[in-house]
Design an enzyme around this catalytic site. Structure first.
Site, mmCIF file in Angstrom:
data_model
loop_
_atom_site.group_PDB
_atom_site.id
_atom_site.type_symbol
_atom_site.label_atom_id
_atom_site.label_comp_id
_atom_site.label_asym_id
_atom_site.label_seq_id
_atom_site.Cartn_x
_atom_site.Cartn_y
_atom_site.Cartn_z
ATOM 1 C CD GLU A 167 -48.514 -7.834 -53.704
ATOM 2 O OE1 GLU A 167 -49.763 -7.817 -53.692
ATOM 3 O OE2 GLU A 167 -47.837 -8.208 -52.739
ATOM 4 C CG HIS B 29 -51.441 -10.569 -51.931
ATOM 5 N ND1 HIS B 29 -51.130 -9.238 -51.749
ATOM 6 C CD2 HIS B 29 -52.102 -10.933 -50.804
ATOM 7 C CE1 HIS B 29 -51.584 -8.823 -50.582
ATOM 8 N NE2 HIS B 29 -52.179 -9.845 -49.994
ATOM 9 N NE ARG C 100 -50.699 -5.291 -47.180
ATOM 10 C CZ ARG C 100 -51.624 -6.236 -46.982
ATOM 11 N NH1 ARG C 100 -51.295 -7.512 -47.097
ATOM 12 N NH2 ARG C 100 -52.869 -5.912 -46.690
HETATM 13 C C1 8YV Z 1 -56.502 -9.078 -49.074
HETATM 14 C C2 8YV Z 1 -54.698 -9.181 -47.442
HETATM 15 O O1 8YV Z 1 -57.594 -9.776 -49.404
HETATM 16 O O2 8YV Z 1 -56.448 -8.901 -45.907
HETATM 17 C C3 8YV Z 1 -55.337 -8.529 -46.272
HETATM 18 O O3 8YV Z 1 -54.711 -7.634 -45.689
HETATM 19 O O4 8YV Z 1 -53.556 -9.088 -47.661
HETATM 20 C C4 8YV Z 1 -55.526 -9.964 -48.365
HETATM 21 O O5 8YV Z 1 -56.148 -10.931 -47.648
HETATM 22 C C5 8YV Z 1 -55.903 -8.475 -50.264
HETATM 23 O O6 8YV Z 1 -54.985 -7.483 -49.873
HETATM 24 C C6 8YV Z 1 -56.937 -7.878 -51.171
HETATM 25 O O7 8YV Z 1 -56.341 -7.352 -52.294
#
Ligand code: 8YV
Length: 324
Positions: free
Chosen positions: A266, A284, A237
Site C-alpha cells: 500500500e 484502505h 491486512r
Molecule cells: C488505520 C487501520 O487508521 O486502525 C487500523 O488498524 O487499519 C486503520 O484504521 C490505518 O492503518 C492508518 O494508516
C-alpha cells in the site's frame, strides 16, 4: 523541561494544539524540505512518537535514545516490532473500540457492493452503456439470507455479524482461536474450522490481525475450498491474502468476487486487480470517516499524554513494560 513529541505521519491541527499544551511538538513539514530527514533529525530528541502507517522496530528506533512511548493512531499494531518494544521497555498504545462500527460498516459496504456489483455498474452507467434493461450478464448475487463467514471474531467481526444477522437474516459462521459463547447465544453464530467455514460461507470476511500465523492465511488451497459463487472480503491486512493467488482465483472463476480495502503493498498504484470487474478495490478506508478519525486522534493523544505524564495509558498494548 517539556518532553518532546514527534509525529511520524500527518496529524491534525487540533491534535497538535492539544499536545502543545504539555509538550514540544515536532511535525515534519514537506514545505520545509525532506520529511524523512526532518524525522531522522528529531528522532534522538523524542520522548513520544505519534502517528500511523510506518514500520517501527530495532533499526528505525535505534537513534530514539529518549523514547518512552509510541502512540499509534490505529487499532492494528502489526507495523511495530513488539518484541523489540518489550526488550527496550517502550510502551505501545493503539486506538481500539472507537473504529469498530465504522469499520464494520465498511466491511458490509464491501459485501453489498461486490454482491450487487455497485461500483462496476456505476462505472458502466456513467460510461453511457445503459441502452436497455439489464439482463443476466449484469445480475448480481443475493445478500439477504446468505451465509456469512467471519474469520476472526473480535470486536469488528462481531459488529459485522450483528449487521448480517439482524439486518439481513444471515446465518453466521465464525472461525478463530477461541469460542465466543455470548455471540453463539445472541446471534446463533456457529463455530467452524477455517476450512469448513470456507466451504460453507457465501461471504468470507477477513478480520484477523496480521501476524506470522495469519500471513497468507488465504492462498490457492483455501480459495479452492470456497464455493464458486462466494465472495472474499478483506478489511484486515493485505498480507493475510496471497494476492497473486486471489487474482488467479478471480480470473478463473474459482470464486465469484472480492471486496478489498487492504493490499500486500500500500498504496496500490497499479495491479491486475484494477482490471478485474469482479474485484471492488478501496484505498484502505475502514476507519476513514470524519467522526471516527477524530475519535481515534483523540484517543491517541490521550494515550500519549498519559504515558508521558507517568500515568498508565488507556490502551496499552504491552502492559508488562509499564513502570507506574
Ligand atoms: C488505520 C487501520 O487508521 O486502525 C487500523 O488498524 O487499519 C486503520 O484504521 C490505518 O492503518 C492508518 O494508516
Amino acid at each position: 523541561m517539556k518532553k518532546t513529541v514527534l509525529a511520524f505521519s500527518r496529524i491534525t491541527p487540533p491534535m497538535i494544539e492539544r499536545l502543545q499544551q504539555q509538550f514540544d511538538v515536532i511535525v515534519p513539514d514537506p514545505k520545509k524540505g525532506d520529511i524523512g530527514a526532518q524525522f531522522d533529525e528529531a528522532l534522538p530528541h523524542a520522548h513520544g512518537l505519534i502517528g500511523a502507517g510506518r514500520k517501527l522496530g530495532r533499526e528505525q528506533l535505534a537513534a530514539a535514545v529518549k523514547l518512552e512511548v509510541v502512540s499509534s493512531v490505529s487499532v492494528g499494531y502489526d507495523n511495530y516490532d513488539i518484541g523489540y518494544f518489550n526488550e527496550r521497555g517502550l510502551m505501545l498504545t493503539n486506538t481500539p473500540d472507537v473504529l469498530t462500527e465504522s469499520t464494520a460498516d465498511l466491511g458490509f459496504s464491501l459485501i453489498m457492493s461486490s454482491a450487487r456489483r455497485v461500483a462496476e455498474l456505476d462505472a458502466w452507467t456513467k460510461a453511457g452503456e445503459w441502452k436497455a434493461s439489464v439482463g443476466p450478464g449484469h445480475f448480481g448475487s443475493d445478500v439477504y439470507g446468505k451465509t456469512l463467514g467471519i474469520v476472526g471474531m473480535g470486536n469488528i467481526g462481531a459488529a459485522i455479524a450483528r449487521r448480517g444477522r439482524s439486518g439481513f437474516n444471515m446465518p453466521v459462521l465464525y472461525s478463530g482461536n477461541s469460542r465466543k459463547t455470548d455471540l453463539e447465544q445472541a446471534l446463533g453464530a456457529q463455530f467452524r474450522s477455517l476450512d469448513q467455514l470456507l466451504a460453507e460461507a457465501d461471504f468470507v470476511v477477513l478480520v484477523v490481525p496480521l501476524s506470522d500465523k495469519t500471513h497468507h492465511l488465504i492462498s490457492h488451497r483455501e480459495l479452492a475450498l470456497m464455493k464458486p459463487g462466494a465472495f472474499l472480503i478483506n478489511i484486515a491486512r493485505g498480507p493475510i491474502v496471497d494476492e497473486p493467488a486471489l487474482i488467479q482465483a478471480l480470473e478463473q472463476g474459482t470464486i465469484r468476487g472480492a471486496g478489498l480495502d487492504v493490499y500486500e503493498t500500500e498504496p496500490l498504484s497499479d495491479s491486475p486487480l484494477f482490471r478485474l470487474k469482479n474485484a471492488v478495490t478501496l484505498p484502505h478506508i475502514g476507519s476513514a470517516t470524519t467522526q471516527t478519525r477524530e475519535a481515534m486522534a483523540d484517543r491517541a493523544v490521550g494515550n500519549l499524554t498519559a504515558a508521558l505524564l507517568g500515568e498508565r495509558p488507556q490502551d496499552l498494548v504491552n502492559p508488562q513494560v509499564f513502570k507506574g
